[in-house]
Design an enzyme around this catalytic site. Structure first.
Site, PDB file in Angstrom:
ATOM      1  N   LYS A  35      12.410  46.445  30.931  1.00  0.00           N
ATOM      2  CA  LYS A  35      12.993  45.108  30.868  1.00  0.00           C
ATOM      3  C   LYS A  35      13.631  44.713  32.207  1.00  0.00           C
ATOM      4  O   LYS A  35      13.414  43.609  32.723  1.00  0.00           O
ATOM      5  CB  LYS A  35      14.063  45.089  29.764  1.00  0.00           C
ATOM      6  CG  LYS A  35      14.573  43.703  29.435  1.00  0.00           C
ATOM      7  CD  LYS A  35      15.792  43.758  28.551  1.00  0.00           C
ATOM      8  CE  LYS A  35      15.444  43.672  27.085  1.00  0.00           C
ATOM      9  NZ  LYS A  35      16.642  43.637  26.234  1.00  0.00           N
ATOM     10  N   THR A 121      29.139  39.266  18.700  1.00  0.00           N
ATOM     11  CA  THR A 121      29.997  39.072  17.526  1.00  0.00           C
ATOM     12  C   THR A 121      30.460  40.442  17.058  1.00  0.00           C
ATOM     13  O   THR A 121      29.638  41.276  16.686  1.00  0.00           O
ATOM     14  CB  THR A 121      29.216  38.382  16.401  1.00  0.00           C
ATOM     15  OG1 THR A 121      28.651  37.207  16.950  1.00  0.00           O
ATOM     16  CG2 THR A 121      30.107  38.027  15.241  1.00  0.00           C
ATOM     17  N   GLU A 151      30.526  34.088  21.607  1.00  0.00           N
ATOM     18  CA  GLU A 151      29.537  33.056  21.942  1.00  0.00           C
ATOM     19  C   GLU A 151      29.163  32.278  20.687  1.00  0.00           C
ATOM     20  O   GLU A 151      29.198  32.816  19.588  1.00  0.00           O
ATOM     21  CB  GLU A 151      28.300  33.689  22.592  1.00  0.00           C
ATOM     22  CG  GLU A 151      27.626  34.807  21.793  1.00  0.00           C
ATOM     23  CD  GLU A 151      26.710  34.309  20.714  1.00  0.00           C
ATOM     24  OE1 GLU A 151      26.288  33.152  20.803  1.00  0.00           O
ATOM     25  OE2 GLU A 151      26.440  35.081  19.771  1.00  0.00           O
ATOM     26  N   CYS A 263      21.908  35.791  13.330  1.00  0.00           N
ATOM     27  CA  CYS A 263      23.367  35.674  13.218  1.00  0.00           C
ATOM     28  C   CYS A 263      23.875  35.448  11.801  1.00  0.00           C
ATOM     29  O   CYS A 263      24.657  36.256  11.295  1.00  0.00           O
ATOM     30  CB  CYS A 263      23.863  34.521  14.086  1.00  0.00           C
ATOM     31  SG  CYS A 263      23.886  34.943  15.816  1.00  0.00           S
TER      32      CYS A 263
HETATM   33  C1  UDX Z   1      23.779  30.338  14.722  1.00  0.00           C
HETATM   34  C2  UDX Z   1      25.018  29.499  15.071  1.00  0.00           C
HETATM   35  O1  UDX Z   1      24.688  28.102  14.978  1.00  0.00           O
HETATM   36  C3  UDX Z   1      25.523  29.836  16.443  1.00  0.00           C
HETATM   37  O2  UDX Z   1      26.726  29.126  16.716  1.00  0.00           O
HETATM   38  C4  UDX Z   1      25.776  31.342  16.513  1.00  0.00           C
HETATM   39  O3  UDX Z   1      26.210  31.711  17.799  1.00  0.00           O
HETATM   40  C5  UDX Z   1      24.530  32.114  16.152  1.00  0.00           C
HETATM   41  O4  UDX Z   1      24.085  31.711  14.847  1.00  0.00           O
HETATM   42  P1  UDX Z   1      21.160  30.285  15.259  1.00  0.00           P
HETATM   43  O5  UDX Z   1      21.054  31.463  14.351  1.00  0.00           O
HETATM   44  O6  UDX Z   1      20.462  30.329  16.569  1.00  0.00           O
HETATM   45  O7  UDX Z   1      22.715  29.979  15.584  1.00  0.00           O
HETATM   46  O8  UDX Z   1      20.566  29.015  14.503  1.00  0.00           O
HETATM   47  P2  UDX Z   1      21.078  27.746  13.690  1.00  0.00           P
HETATM   48  O9  UDX Z   1      20.481  26.540  14.294  1.00  0.00           O
HETATM   49  O10 UDX Z   1      22.541  27.736  13.516  1.00  0.00           O
HETATM   50  O11 UDX Z   1      20.344  27.985  12.284  1.00  0.00           O
HETATM   51  C6  UDX Z   1      20.577  29.157  11.509  1.00  0.00           C
HETATM   52  C7  UDX Z   1      19.797  29.110  10.216  1.00  0.00           C
HETATM   53  O12 UDX Z   1      20.311  28.115   9.351  1.00  0.00           O
HETATM   54  C8  UDX Z   1      18.312  28.780  10.381  1.00  0.00           C
HETATM   55  O13 UDX Z   1      17.579  29.587   9.493  1.00  0.00           O
HETATM   56  C9  UDX Z   1      18.221  27.313   9.993  1.00  0.00           C
HETATM   57  O14 UDX Z   1      16.962  26.940   9.522  1.00  0.00           O
HETATM   58  C10 UDX Z   1      19.279  27.248   8.905  1.00  0.00           C
HETATM   59  N1  UDX Z   1      19.819  25.886   8.724  1.00  0.00           N
HETATM   60  C11 UDX Z   1      20.607  25.334   9.679  1.00  0.00           C
HETATM   61  C12 UDX Z   1      19.578  25.211   7.532  1.00  0.00           C
HETATM   62  O15 UDX Z   1      18.870  25.708   6.632  1.00  0.00           O
HETATM   63  N2  UDX Z   1      20.139  23.972   7.354  1.00  0.00           N
HETATM   64  C13 UDX Z   1      20.929  23.395   8.293  1.00  0.00           C
HETATM   65  O16 UDX Z   1      21.415  22.282   8.047  1.00  0.00           O
HETATM   66  C14 UDX Z   1      21.170  24.091   9.506  1.00  0.00           C
END
Ligand code: UDX
Length: 455
Positions: A35, A121, A151, A263
């Site tokens: 990497k 986290t 973050e 996450c």
């Molecule tokens: C999330 C947090 O938003 C971020 O702040 C943290 O640091 C990491 O976790 P991420 O996992 O990249 O980020 O994606 P995010 O856009 O938050 O979506 C997470 C999941 O929730 C996805 O599976 C998405 O499809 C789902 N989701 C999100 C929904 O089903 N409905 C929504 O309204 C929003």
């Protein structure tokens, strides 16, 4: 300021590249030789919009480099960001082995005042643990401070999130460390981004509480969607009506197949475990997790009901990543559905703009196609599992001519039921009445069905 970022995974790479772009002198450290070698040639191993350009630009300008050699990187740095993985253990709690290893190395190479910052986290108490490891290993010759700086990056918009965050959280009891962190984030402070300075434990909890709350909104609207289905109501309008209340807000109220990714599932399980380890219960989070499991199972039932069983059927499956603009399939709600289709004897013709390479080892028997139209050829149903922009404006005329049966099961509500019916599709979505072509009337559900409905 010389900065060392330990761990060149998702969080570490984005943090390192963005801090270099703030003008810091950054070295990214990773154990993985291949990497580091690739990164040193400007090759970014993950798909994240804008990240490769940012890495290459800052490398070319001499502010960013990569190494496997942790010791000199620690010695030269004033600030050491720890961004190593904290994978979940079988009980849902975070495995802190890599964090302990880094803390031990820092103790061995502490050669002056340094701040040690957790970016991954981590459970409450990790900051204290790091402090103890360094103090025991390094003695009292040199001073140091531990900082929690969680973050909040979303995959697919991580650079934007880092450069324009809603807030920056800095947790430390050491005033000199707080000042150094303010200095690191001075470009954001200049742009009026709120900076919260608090103690380590509070900062650690802000991250879990934030992710837990966002996951709660999603599970909440997914249960509302289920009630909508029982009554013929429209979850999109319920969501809009709720979101216009400023106290609720419109975001994270999109009903769908359940949350996935690296996450939310991990952090909600860890939050429940943290409460448990504290002799408490996080009942809401426990329910959020349960609802998410039920929602994912419900998706399989939904596809099965629409199709009338899986055996011998051919399905066009659009979207494998857990969300758009990423190749990440970790805990993607698409995967259990694909698994059920395969186990049930269906042929799956899959397309995802970025995630097919990651999926191939897990599902070698799928027919991977070059686009949505090829996936739809000769199918009994098209299932939309991820809301990639490519799937929002499909040429419906072309699609209808390609499929065997004009059935679309849309788990992301990308289309209007009535419009789909007018285009000749039987359209099944989440929390909305079905679209049925030629005005075949749909049975109106009443409270009896609601009471006896799926749970
Ligand atoms: C999330 C947090 O938003 C971020 O702040 C943290 O640091 C990491 O976790 P991420 O996992 O990249 O980020 O994606 P995010 O856009 O938050 O979506 C997470 C999941 O929730 C996805 O599976 C998405 O499809 C789902 N989701 C999100 C929904 O089903 N409905 C929504 O309204 C929003």
């Amino acid at each position: 300021m010389n900065i060392c970022v330990v761990g060149s995974g998702y969080v570490g790479l984005v943090t390192g590249a963005c801090l270099a772009d703030f003008g810091m002198n950054v070295v990214g450290v990773d154990k993985d030789h291949a990497k580091v070698e690739a990164l040193s040639r400007g090759k970014v191993p993950i798909y994240e919009p804008g990240l490769d350009t940012l890495v290459q630009k800052n490398m070319a300008e001499g502010r960013l480099r990569f190494t496997t050699n942790l010791a000199p990187a620690i010695e030269e740095a004033a600030a050491i960001f720890i961004a190593v993985g904290t994978p979940p253990k079988s009980d849902g709690s975070a495995d802190l082995t890599f964090i302990r290893e880094v803390a031990t190395s820092i103790a061995q190479h502490l050669n002056g005042y340094k701040i040690v910052i957790t970016k991954s986290t981590v459970p409450i108490g990790t900051g204290r643990m790091i402090e103890q490891i360094i103090r025991e290993g390094a003695g009292s010759k040199h001073k140091f401070a531990v900082v929690s700086n969680p973050e909040f990056l979303r995959e697919g918009s991580a650079i934007e999130d880092f450069m324009h965050p809603d807030r920056v959280v800095i947790g430390t009891r050491d005033e000199r460390a707080a000042q150094m962190m303010r200095n690191v984030y001075s470009p954001l402070a200049a742009a009026d981004v709120p900076i919260i300075v608090t103690d380590v434990e509070t900062a650690e909890l802000i991250k879990y509480a934030s992710n837990g709350f966002l996951a709660t909104k999603i599970s909440f609207i997914n249960e509302v969607a289920q009630i909508c289905e029982a009554w013929g109501a429209d979850v999109e309008v319920v969501s809009k009506g709720m979101g216009l209340d400023n106290r609720i807000g419109p975001k994270f109220l999109q009903a769908g197949p359940g949350f996935g990714g690296s996450c939310f599932p991990k952090d909600t399980r860890a939050a429940a475990q943290i409460a448990h380890d504290s002799g408490l219960r996080f009942r809401i989070i426990e329910a959020v997790l349960e609802v998410n499991e039920v929602t994912q199972k419900r998706m399989i039932e939904k596809v099965g009901q629409a199709l009338g069983g899986f055996a011998g059927k051919t399905i066009g499956f659009l979207g494998l990543s857990f969300k758009p603009n990423t190749d990440d399939i970790r805990e993607s709600p698409a995967l259990p559905i694909v698994q059920a289709l395969v186990d049930g004897g269906a042929t799956v013709r899959a397309f995802d703009p970025e995630a097919m390479t990651a999926c191939k080892p897990l599902f070698p028997t799928l027919v991977y196609t070059k686009d949505a139209y090829e996936a739809a050829e000769g199918t009994d149903a098209v299932v939309i599992a991820t809301e990639w922009n490519q799937f929002r404006k499909l040429d419906l005329d072309r699609l209808r001519k390609l499929v065997r049966e004009p059935l679309v099961v849309d788990l992301r509500n990308l289309y209007e039921p009535a419009a789909m019916a007018a285009e000749g599709f039987h359209y099944v979505s989440i929390g909305r009445p079905e679209g049925i072509p030629e005005a075949r009337p749909r049975a109106v559900a009443g409270p009896a069905r609601a009471a006896g409905g799926r749970s």
